[in-house]
Design an enzyme around this catalytic site. Structure first.
Site, PDB file in Angstrom:
ATOM      1  N   ILE A 194       4.262  35.227   6.458  1.00 47.30           N
ATOM      2  CA  ILE A 194       3.797  36.194   7.460  1.00 47.30           C
ATOM      3  C   ILE A 194       2.478  35.699   8.051  1.00 47.30           C
ATOM      4  O   ILE A 194       1.520  35.428   7.318  1.00 47.30           O
ATOM      5  CB  ILE A 194       3.628  37.584   6.808  1.00 47.30           C
ATOM      6  CG1 ILE A 194       4.960  38.054   6.231  1.00 47.30           C
ATOM      7  CG2 ILE A 194       3.084  38.586   7.833  1.00 47.30           C
ATOM      8  CD1 ILE A 194       6.138  38.039   7.192  1.00 47.30           C
TER       9      ILE A 194
ATOM     10  N   ASN B  21       0.488  37.275  10.545  1.00 43.22           N
ATOM     11  CA  ASN B  21      -0.525  38.337  10.604  1.00 43.22           C
ATOM     12  C   ASN B  21       0.130  39.629  10.128  1.00 43.22           C
ATOM     13  O   ASN B  21       0.990  40.196  10.818  1.00 43.22           O
ATOM     14  CB  ASN B  21      -1.084  38.491  12.011  1.00 43.22           C
ATOM     15  CG  ASN B  21      -2.293  39.406  12.037  1.00 43.22           C
ATOM     16  OD1 ASN B  21      -3.216  39.231  11.231  1.00 43.22           O
ATOM     17  ND2 ASN B  21      -2.289  40.383  12.917  1.00 43.22           N
TER      18      ASN B  21
ATOM     19  N   LYS C 264      -0.530  42.806   9.756  1.00 41.52           N
ATOM     20  CA  LYS C 264      -0.544  44.116  10.424  1.00 41.52           C
ATOM     21  C   LYS C 264       0.455  44.176  11.594  1.00 41.52           C
ATOM     22  O   LYS C 264       1.229  45.123  11.720  1.00 41.52           O
ATOM     23  CB  LYS C 264      -1.952  44.418  10.929  1.00 41.52           C
ATOM     24  CG  LYS C 264      -2.100  45.824  11.483  1.00 41.52           C
ATOM     25  CD  LYS C 264      -3.539  46.049  11.933  1.00 41.52           C
ATOM     26  CE  LYS C 264      -3.757  47.471  12.407  1.00 41.52           C
ATOM     27  NZ  LYS C 264      -5.144  47.667  12.847  1.00 41.52           N
TER      28      LYS C 264
ATOM     29  N   LYS D  29       9.511  32.339   9.736  1.00 36.93           N
ATOM     30  CA  LYS D  29      10.790  32.489  10.441  1.00 36.93           C
ATOM     31  C   LYS D  29      10.595  33.614  11.458  1.00 36.93           C
ATOM     32  O   LYS D  29       9.458  33.956  11.775  1.00 36.93           O
ATOM     33  CB  LYS D  29      11.900  32.796   9.438  1.00 36.93           C
ATOM     34  CG  LYS D  29      12.065  31.685   8.392  1.00 36.93           C
ATOM     35  CD  LYS D  29      13.355  31.777   7.592  1.00 36.93           C
ATOM     36  CE  LYS D  29      13.223  32.645   6.372  1.00 36.93           C
ATOM     37  NZ  LYS D  29      14.394  32.557   5.459  1.00 36.93           N
ATOM     38  N   GLY D  30      11.625  34.178  11.993  1.00 43.12           N
ATOM     39  CA  GLY D  30      11.443  35.236  13.001  1.00 43.12           C
ATOM     40  C   GLY D  30      11.658  36.602  12.402  1.00 43.12           C
ATOM     41  O   GLY D  30      12.230  36.731  11.322  1.00 43.12           O
TER      42      GLY D  30
ATOM     43  N   GLY E 126      11.475  39.778  14.872  1.00 40.74           N
ATOM     44  CA  GLY E 126      11.601  40.822  15.882  1.00 40.74           C
ATOM     45  C   GLY E 126      12.976  41.441  15.917  1.00 40.74           C
ATOM     46  O   GLY E 126      13.138  42.639  16.108  1.00 40.74           O
ATOM     47  N   GLU E 127      13.977  40.627  15.712  1.00 45.15           N
ATOM     48  CA  GLU E 127      15.357  41.111  15.810  1.00 45.15           C
ATOM     49  C   GLU E 127      15.851  41.676  14.481  1.00 45.15           C
ATOM     50  O   GLU E 127      16.441  42.747  14.420  1.00 45.15           O
ATOM     51  CB  GLU E 127      16.303  39.976  16.227  1.00 45.15           C
ATOM     52  CG  GLU E 127      15.761  39.024  17.277  1.00 45.15           C
ATOM     53  CD  GLU E 127      15.850  39.558  18.684  1.00 45.15           C
ATOM     54  OE1 GLU E 127      16.317  40.699  18.874  1.00 45.15           O
ATOM     55  OE2 GLU E 127      15.437  38.831  19.611  1.00 45.15           O
TER      56      GLU E 127
END
Lengths: 743, 325
Positions: free
Chosen positions: A634, A636, A638, A706-707, A709-710
């Site tokens: 991670i 950031n 927050k 990794k990602g 958002g989805e």
């Protein structure tokens, strides 16, 4: 969030937080220029047919009106003309929609004119005076009807996938075959799509546009108007949410550009909330049949997943609805089928967790049904079918910590303390239910450019042509640069949202942090190298072993280079530059895509939900959410947490409320407004607890991320639906699950 | 939106006079519904007569009951201590409606005057007999999940959207209006009308009349009351079905009962037969269920709203049970 917590790594607050809450942040509709004019669209009232007449006199003569553009007087656009022959050769479903080029109506509320006036109110009024007459053709906006009587789109995207044996579930010891349906859903970001257009002559333009992708917005506009790319400048300083709706350069944007060029004045066009339902895409409706077979001991033997979805008559849109069923579990026999049917509606597009979210609703609901059929705990059933290598490609994973995510969620929500029996847990009139669902989404890394300028005063300026639709890209990139380069975040200026900057990635598909983070990482490392180079011959840093200092001998911390083997030996970046007579260091970094030839990369999320369902009125309340996420390291904490909270809000809305309704008799929307199209309000959302595995991916990129958002919304709807089943004993296989379906 | 004239008035008489001279004008107070209707092109008044300056904001308890000025803000009424203490059903219904922002702007008179949220009424490209008499009812054969199950006609199956009005119907309020012919009072249940053959008329207000206030007679319903609202989300959604219930109990015997439903008809739907049945009976789920059965006589669904036939009685029983707590 507690910054002093010892379990949460240090994070920074949003760098755009103050501008956003104080109103100084400028969104695309907030730019003003002298002589500004306003564009408003007039729209068709029929769903299919041809315009036989247009009466624009009233509008043209209305006060303040400068121009009315329709297909009858629209200047020819080189991009539309040059491709006309090519377009004619394509099947109708691949021709796209080119605003004001012909008299054909392809969907209701299609733009048929733009009115340009000196005030917004006058433009609205004039647009209401435009009267079109039509020759109506028979339309169809009903997916069920299309499945019965129509033909799906043909093409390579629609080939069946078969691994092992097709329909192997039929021979299984334990099997289920079920159908799930979900309606079309609309992104509805808070910020309405808008643009401000400022032409300088006929062949140079600056466009302040709501977009997730500066470079393709730039090239789409350049192509349509036959301009050089560099003559189209796109500026997007802030985006108030998009969820996928701001990838395309939509017809209203081209219309605004046409209108502005015609009158030779800066023009602003902002859609209405109702237009947000018909102009900028939506998540397509889908009907899914899924069958699962397993041995009595819970080993999957076959999965068959068939999805039927919708697209527009003029534009095929496809997404990976059935992909998750091929990759989430170790199963030797999997076959999938995906069909889309053209309808007389505006075109669908990507919406958060596109495809996978739709597919995971079916797969993860069916897995729950199967777990009950096997009399197994849903987590235990998943663990028995855990994929150690990618079942689709047989390649190893770049990293996979799904097992850890399961466990974190199980512990947090005390999953094993519930009574697994459906309709067994009660609090007064309320039935209590626990449910879980998991999500998978591809992780990847594209190419990106970022420029860096490090000044003697300690300021690092990074520039790249990316936009931030809300996840906090500038914040996470600032945090990343701060960590790597060893200076406080307050000394970093991350500048973006301008196509004049070196091209960054598009924002979407959960790839921004991985892609842009790599470029930021690399450029910071290269400045470190340059700084180290300045002191390599400085005798202060020399030891018996070190005669020429290399970057790897140094620690970069608090704006200083420190000799790792003797921390008393150090020099500030500023002094090193001063000594070398160097006022600044400038670099342009292009970081390449990672094609991942030998590995497969995915992010994972596991959602645990507690609901209560009123036993008499059927009202559902989500009372607790725990989402455990494997998104690599991670960057950031927050902003990452906020991403997942936002996904949970979207997931609650999707499961319990969202439903786009079309009156098929007219092919028109009946709930294209916020009173009738429901999304969750604060009172619908409990505290959302987010857990990150937070282990770096060693392959995908140098930052280990990794990602996410989805993946935060993938599988969420199934978790809620499964919890409702656990609470009530009733399996509702149709979204949204509203009170009337539970009484 | 079409240009319009605008005037401010400072007395009821002046308001009535200005409207008499401008018969295609409209009064405006909070504007939370009227402005939407103007933006959508559903209505186009030639003049807006701003009545916010009129001295009609008072909320006052008298020997006869509660009097509320037409311009009292919804949230001022729901937060009023007297209302909370002696007319709690009204406060509950008000708080169930809209959102805090809207309740801070909307007035009591405007709440009575709000128009249906039927989507066919709002889309001027669709048929709607209420908006354009003779054009047909879009909802009858169309999407009618939110629509009426009582008192509808083949011309219109829209519902009145208010929550406050459901409580006012149960509490037997009276509306005071002023017009060119002077002042008159209208019994609350006579104010809103059924669509019949002319759904364009929502209520029995005569041409040129202005609502100035309403009165709720003193009543014993201070304890055993409940406003149940079943909706698609926890806040800011119109009722699928709502029920205002009020009981006066002697021991466990019902001395007096009031019941009204929202989201089911063109007007707040008072359940007088159920009320009569309950008087003298024991307050029990069994009797509540029988009362609910009586209430549902004559109900019919139109397709998407068939669930209301099942949800209706369930909601009545639940509202009565909740009133007991």
């Amino acid at each position: 969030m507690d910054k002093t917590s010892t379990t949460i790594p240090p994070f920074i607050d949003r760098v755009d937080g103050i501008p956003k809450v104080t109103g100084s942040a400028k969104f695309s509709a907030e730019y003003d220029f002298p002589g500004m004019v306003y564009g408003v669209l007039a729209e068709s009232t029929i769903a299919r047919g041809t315009i036989t007449g247009m009466d624009t006199k009233g509008a043209e003569n209305a006060p303040g009106v400068l121009a009315v553009v329709t297909h009858l007087n629209c200047p020819k656009l080189p991009g539309y003309e040059s491709t006309a022959a090519d377009i004619a050769k394509r099947p109708e479903v691949n021709r796209g929609f080119r605003v004001f080029t012909d008299n054909i109506i392809r969907f209701s509320n299609q733009p048929i004119a733009i009115v340009v006036a000196d005030t917004y109110e006058r433009a609205v009024y004039a647009a209401s005076l435009i009267k079109a007459t039509y020759k109506k053709d028979k339309h169809n906006t009903d997916l069920n009807e299309a499945i019965k009587t129509g033909k799906p789109v043909e093409g390579n995207n629609f080939k069946d996938y078969v691994r092992g044996e097709a329909d192997a579930w039929k021979n299984a010891e334990v099997k289920i075959e079920v159908e799930y349906s979900m309606p079309l859903e609309v992104h509805n970001p808070m910020e309405i799509h808008a643009l401000t257009v400022n032409w300088e002559g006929q062949d140079k333009v600056t466009v302040y546009e709501k977009t997730q992708t500066l470079s393709s917005t730039q090239s789409s506009i350049a192509r349509a108007f036959g301009l050089k790319n560099e003559n189209v400048r796109v500026i997007t300083q802030y985006v108030g949410g998009a969820f996928g709706s701001a990838f395309n350069t939509w017809p209203h944007s081209i219309a605004a550009l046409i209108g502005a060029r015609k009158v030779g004045k800066p023009l602003k066009l902002m859609l209405t909330r109702s237009e947000m339902f018909t102009m900028v895409g939506y998540r397509p409706q889908a009907i899914q049949k899924i069958a699962i077979g397993a041995s009595k001991n819970g080993k999957l033997t076959g999965i068959t997943h068939e999805a039927m979805a919708m697209t527009a008559s003029y534009q095929v849109f496809t997404e990976g609805i059935v992909n998750g069923s091929r990759s989430l579990y170790a199963c030797p026999n999997v076959n999938t089928r995906y069909k889309v049917y053209p309808l007389d509606l505006s075109q669908p597009t990507w919406m958060r967790g596109p495809g996978e979210t739709t597919g995971a609703y079916a797969l993860e609901s069916a897995m729950d049904e199967m777990a009950y059929a096997l009399n197994l705990d849903p987590i235990e059933f998943r663990l028995r079918n855990y994929a150690e290598t990618d079942p689709e490609s047989n390649k190893p994973y770049s990293s996979k910590f799904l097992k850890e995510a399961y466990q974190m969620g199980v512990d947090k929500i005390k999953w094993n303390e519930r009574n697994r029996e459906p309709r067994s847990m009660k609090e007064g009139d309320w039935l209590i239910g626990y449910g879980m669902g998991s999500g998978i989404f591809s992780a990847w890394r594209g190419d990106a450019k970022v420029s860096a300028k490090f000044l003697q005063d300690g300021t690092l300026v990074l520039q790249t042509g990316v936009t931030d639709m809300g996840p906090g890209t500038a914040t996470s990139m600032t945090k990343l640069a701060s960590d790597i380069f060893g200076i406080p975040a307050s000394q970093i200026k991350f500048e973006m949202g301008d196509s004049n900057y070196p091209p960054g990635p598009f924002q979407g598909g959960s790839g921004t942090t991985s892609t842009l983070g790599t470029a930021v990482h690399n450029v910071c490392m290269n400045i470190r190298k340059k700084l180290a180079d300045l002191i390599k011959d400085n005798p202060v840093f020399h030891t018996q072993l070190i005669h020429s200092v290399k970057p790897e001998d140094l620690v970069f911390e608090n704006g200083s280079m420190i000799l790792a083997s003797d921390r008393s030996k150090k020099i500030t970046y500023a002094d090193a530059m001063k000594n070398a007579g160097l006022p600044q260091i400038e670099l342009l970094e292009q970081s390449p895509a990672n094609p991942m030839a030998n590995h497969t990369a995915y992010s994972y999320a596991v959602h645990f939900v507690i609901v209560k369902v009123h036993s008499i009125t059927g009202v559902v309340k989500v009372t607790r959410v725990v989402s455990a996420v494997d998104a690599g390291k991670i960057v950031n904490y927050k902003t990452a947490e906020s991403q997942i909270i936002g996904s949970a809000v979207g997931g609650i809305s999707m499961t319990l409320m969202e439903e786009g309704v079309i009156d098929h008799r007219y092919g028109r929307w009946v709930n294209n407004n916020f009173a009738d199209y429901h999304v969750a309000v604060n009172a619908d959302v409990p505290k959302v607890e987010v857990l990150f595995v937070d282990k770096p991916d060693p392959i995908l990129n140098p930052i280990g991320s990794k990602g996410m958002g989805e993946v935060g919304i993938v599988g969420f709807a199934a978790a809620v639906a499964n919890a409702i089943f656990h609470a009530t004993g009733k399996r509702v296989r149709e979204l949204p699950i509203t009170a009337d379906k539970l009484i | 939106m079409i240009n319009f004239e605008y005037s401010r008035v400072s007395s009821v008489k002046a308001a009535v006079d200005v409207l008499a001279k401008n018969p295609t004008g409209r009064f405006i107070a909070g504007g939370t519904n009227l402005v939407d209707l103007m933006k959508k092109g559903v209505t186009a008044p030639t003049r807006l007569i701003d009545i916010n300056g009129l001295p009609l904001k008072e909320i006052k308890e008298t020997a006869a009951g509660l009097s509320i000025g037409a311009l009292a803000i919804n949230s001022d009424v729901s937060e009023n201590e007297t209302v909370k203490k002696n007319y709690p059903l009204l406060a509950m219904a008000l708080n169930a409606g809209a959102s805090p922002q809207l309740r801070n702007a909307a007035t009591v008179g405007g709440n009575l005057m709000q128009r249906t949220r039927c989507t066919y009424f709002y889309d001027i490209a669709m048929p709607c007999n209420k908006r354009q008499p003779g054009s047909g009812c879009g909802a009858l054969q169309g999407y009618n999940r939110m629509h009426a199950i009582f008192g509808a006609s083949d011309k219109c199956i829209a519902v009145h959207p208010s929550d406050m009005c459901v409580a006012l119907a149960a509490l037997q309020a009276t509306i005071t209006v002023s017009g060119p012919k002077g002042e008159r009072k209208i019994l609350f249940t006579d104010f809103h009308r059924l669509p019949g053959t002319d759904p364009s008329k929502d209520n029995t207000l005569a041409k040129g009349e202005l609502i100035t206030g309403l009165n709720i007679p003193k009543n014993p319903f201070t304890k055993n009351v409940y406003y149940l609202k079943i909706r698609d989300r926890a806040s800011y959604a119109f009722a699928l079905i709502s029920v205002a219930s009020a009981l006066e109990l002697t021991g466990n015997t019902i001395k007096n009962a009031r019941l009204a439903m929202g989201g089911v008809a063109h007007k707040p739907w008072r359940l007088t037969e159920s009320e009569k049945f309950l008087v003298g009976k024991t307050a029990s789920r069994e009797n509540f269920t029988k009362a609910a059965e009586l209430a549902m006589k004559g109900a019919r669904g139109y397709g998407h709203n068939n669930f209301k036939l099942k949800m209706g009685p369930v909601a009545i029983v639940e509202a009565l049970m909740k009133a007991m707590v």
